[in-house]
Design a protein around this motif. Structure first.
Motif, mmCIF file in Angstrom:
data_model
loop_
_atom_site.group_PDB
_atom_site.id
_atom_site.type_symbol
_atom_site.label_atom_id
_atom_site.label_comp_id
_atom_site.label_asym_id
_atom_site.label_seq_id
_atom_site.Cartn_x
_atom_site.Cartn_y
_atom_site.Cartn_z
ATOM 1 N N TYR A 28 0.828 -1.206 0.000
ATOM 2 C CA TYR A 28 0.000 0.000 0.000
ATOM 3 C C TYR A 28 0.864 1.259 0.000
ATOM 4 O O TYR A 28 0.600 2.222 -0.719
ATOM 5 C CB TYR A 28 -0.942 -0.030 1.197
ATOM 6 N N LEU A 29 1.925 1.272 0.807
ATOM 7 C CA LEU A 29 2.821 2.425 0.812
ATOM 8 C C LEU A 29 3.459 2.622 -0.556
ATOM 9 O O LEU A 29 3.571 3.758 -1.052
ATOM 10 C CB LEU A 29 3.903 2.249 1.875
ATOM 11 N N THR A 30 3.862 1.532 -1.186
ATOM 12 C CA THR A 30 4.443 1.613 -2.523
ATOM 13 C C THR A 30 3.427 2.152 -3.523
ATOM 14 O O THR A 30 3.751 3.010 -4.363
ATOM 15 C CB THR A 30 4.959 0.230 -2.959
ATOM 16 N N GLU A 31 2.213 1.682 -3.418
ATOM 17 C CA GLU A 31 1.121 2.144 -4.279
ATOM 18 C C GLU A 31 0.912 3.662 -4.162
ATOM 19 O O GLU A 31 0.588 4.337 -5.140
ATOM 20 C CB GLU A 31 -0.154 1.396 -3.881
ATOM 21 N N LEU A 32 1.130 4.190 -2.958
ATOM 22 C CA LEU A 32 0.928 5.614 -2.700
ATOM 23 C C LEU A 32 2.157 6.458 -3.020
ATOM 24 O O LEU A 32 2.171 7.663 -2.768
ATOM 25 C CB LEU A 32 0.529 5.821 -1.237
ATOM 26 N N GLY A 33 3.209 5.829 -3.568
ATOM 27 C CA GLY A 33 4.384 6.578 -3.968
ATOM 28 C C GLY A 33 5.496 6.612 -2.947
ATOM 29 O O GLY A 33 6.416 7.439 -3.041
ATOM 30 N N HIS A 34 5.435 5.698 -1.983
ATOM 31 C CA HIS A 34 6.478 5.583 -0.964
ATOM 32 C C HIS A 34 7.054 4.166 -1.036
ATOM 33 O O HIS A 34 6.676 3.298 -0.236
ATOM 34 C CB HIS A 34 5.912 5.860 0.429
ATOM 35 N N PRO A 35 7.934 3.904 -2.012
ATOM 36 C CA PRO A 35 8.416 2.532 -2.242
ATOM 37 C C PRO A 35 8.949 1.886 -0.967
ATOM 38 O O PRO A 35 9.835 2.422 -0.299
ATOM 39 C CB PRO A 35 9.534 2.737 -3.265
ATOM 40 N N THR A 36 8.369 0.744 -0.646
ATOM 41 C CA THR A 36 8.705 0.039 0.596
ATOM 42 C C THR A 36 8.694 -1.450 0.313
ATOM 43 O O THR A 36 7.710 -1.980 -0.214
ATOM 44 C CB THR A 36 7.671 0.345 1.712
ATOM 45 N N SER A 37 9.767 -2.128 0.666
ATOM 46 C CA SER A 37 9.801 -3.574 0.516
ATOM 47 C C SER A 37 9.227 -4.241 1.764
ATOM 48 O O SER A 37 9.078 -3.604 2.816
ATOM 49 C CB SER A 37 11.245 -4.051 0.305
ATOM 50 N N TYR A 38 8.929 -5.502 1.629
ATOM 51 C CA TYR A 38 8.445 -6.275 2.782
ATOM 52 C C TYR A 38 9.465 -6.236 3.910
ATOM 53 O O TYR A 38 9.111 -6.029 5.085
ATOM 54 C CB TYR A 38 8.185 -7.713 2.335
ATOM 55 N N GLU A 39 10.738 -6.412 3.572
ATOM 56 C CA GLU A 39 11.794 -6.411 4.586
ATOM 57 C C GLU A 39 11.902 -5.054 5.265
ATOM 58 O O GLU A 39 12.117 -4.970 6.485
ATOM 59 C CB GLU A 39 13.131 -6.790 3.958
ATOM 60 N N GLU A 40 11.738 -3.987 4.514
ATOM 61 C CA GLU A 40 11.774 -2.645 5.100
ATOM 62 C C GLU A 40 10.581 -2.407 6.014
ATOM 63 O O GLU A 40 10.707 -1.741 7.053
ATOM 64 C CB GLU A 40 11.816 -1.601 3.993
ATOM 65 N N SER A 41 9.431 -2.929 5.643
ATOM 66 C CA SER A 41 8.250 -2.790 6.493
ATOM 67 C C SER A 41 8.463 -3.492 7.830
ATOM 68 O O SER A 41 8.147 -2.941 8.892
ATOM 69 C CB SER A 41 7.016 -3.356 5.780
ATOM 70 N N LEU A 42 9.019 -4.702 7.783
ATOM 71 C CA LEU A 42 9.319 -5.415 9.019
ATOM 72 C C LEU A 42 10.310 -4.625 9.872
ATOM 73 O O LEU A 42 10.135 -4.475 11.087
ATOM 74 C CB LEU A 42 9.901 -6.791 8.713
ATOM 75 N N ARG A 43 11.343 -4.111 9.235
ATOM 76 C CA ARG A 43 12.386 -3.383 9.963
ATOM 77 C C ARG A 43 11.846 -2.124 10.626
ATOM 78 O O ARG A 43 12.175 -1.827 11.778
ATOM 79 C CB ARG A 43 13.502 -3.012 8.991
#
Length: 219
Positions: A28-43
């Motif tokens: 969802y963050l990536t969709e909104l223009g804030h590229p975020t990987s799964y690993e970054e979300s966990l971190r």
């Protein structure tokens, strides 16, 4: 030292929700223009209340998330919960044993009350938690890593902080427990042990925790 109250985190400790929710959050963050990987979300967000997501995105990008961000995110997460959510392996047996032994326990989660209830209904954990045993970051001014939520739970349960043991799987949760003056056992099933180095001790399986608690709780 013998503990008079066990305080459980919920996501990643009792319900296997972290993979689902962080996959949804990153997408969802990536969709909104804030590229975020799964690993970054966990971190960055594992174990945190939603305000941390808003604060972090604003700090990094100078932009605020949409006003309906939380509602849309939770709709997606709850739908995923209904499809796929499972209890953590060994959670039912652990709660059954604590109940049989008369060991007081409760739950203190960064998630909303609705999120907790949706997950517990899906997994059957609602059998073990009435309203008086559930505490959410919604109940306090600041979520983890602030100590407020754990101190609130202890006060409501009538137990001094130094007689409480917290079960956590996130660095933010470990930090909050330490700030509250509570011992904390770090659950390394999903989080690398080095990220939970500030915990009182570490364990990898809930079956292992059953043995640890049997030696440290008043019955």
């Amino acid at each position: 030292m013998r503990y008079e109250l066990i305080i459980f985190d919920n996501d990643g400790v009792l319900v296997d929700s972290e993979p689902l929710s962080n996959t949804m959050l990153a997408a969802y963050l990536t969709e909104l223009g804030h590229p975020t990987s799964y690993e970054e979300s966990l971190r960055d967000y594992m174990g945190a209340a939603m305000h941390r997501v808003h604060d972090t995105i604003l700090e990094r990008s100078g932009k605020r998330l949409p006003d309906d961000f939380d509602d849309i995110f939770h709709e997606r997460v709850f739908a995923a919960f209904e499809r796929e959510l499972q209890p953590m392996t060994g959670a039912m047996e652990l709660l059954e044993q604590l109940t049989a032994d008369g060991v007081p326990y409760c739950l203190a989660s960064s998630g909303s009350h609705q999120r907790i209830r949706v997950g517990h209904r899906k997994t059957g954990l609602n059998k073990w938690f009435d309203e008086g045993r559930i505490f959410s970051s919604q109940d306090v001014g600041r979520g983890k890593p602030a100590p407020d939520l754990f101190l609130h739970a202890a006060a409501r349960m009538g137990v001094a902080p130094d007689k409480c043991l917290v079960i956590e799987d996130s660095p933010l949760g470990v930090q909050a427990a330490n700030a509250a003056g509570m011992d904390v056992y770090g659950f390394t099933a999903m989080t690398p042990a080095e990220r939970l180095h500030a915990a009182t001790r570490l364990f990898r399986h809930l079956s292992e925790l059953r043995g640890l608690l049997a030696d440290t709780t008043d019955k």
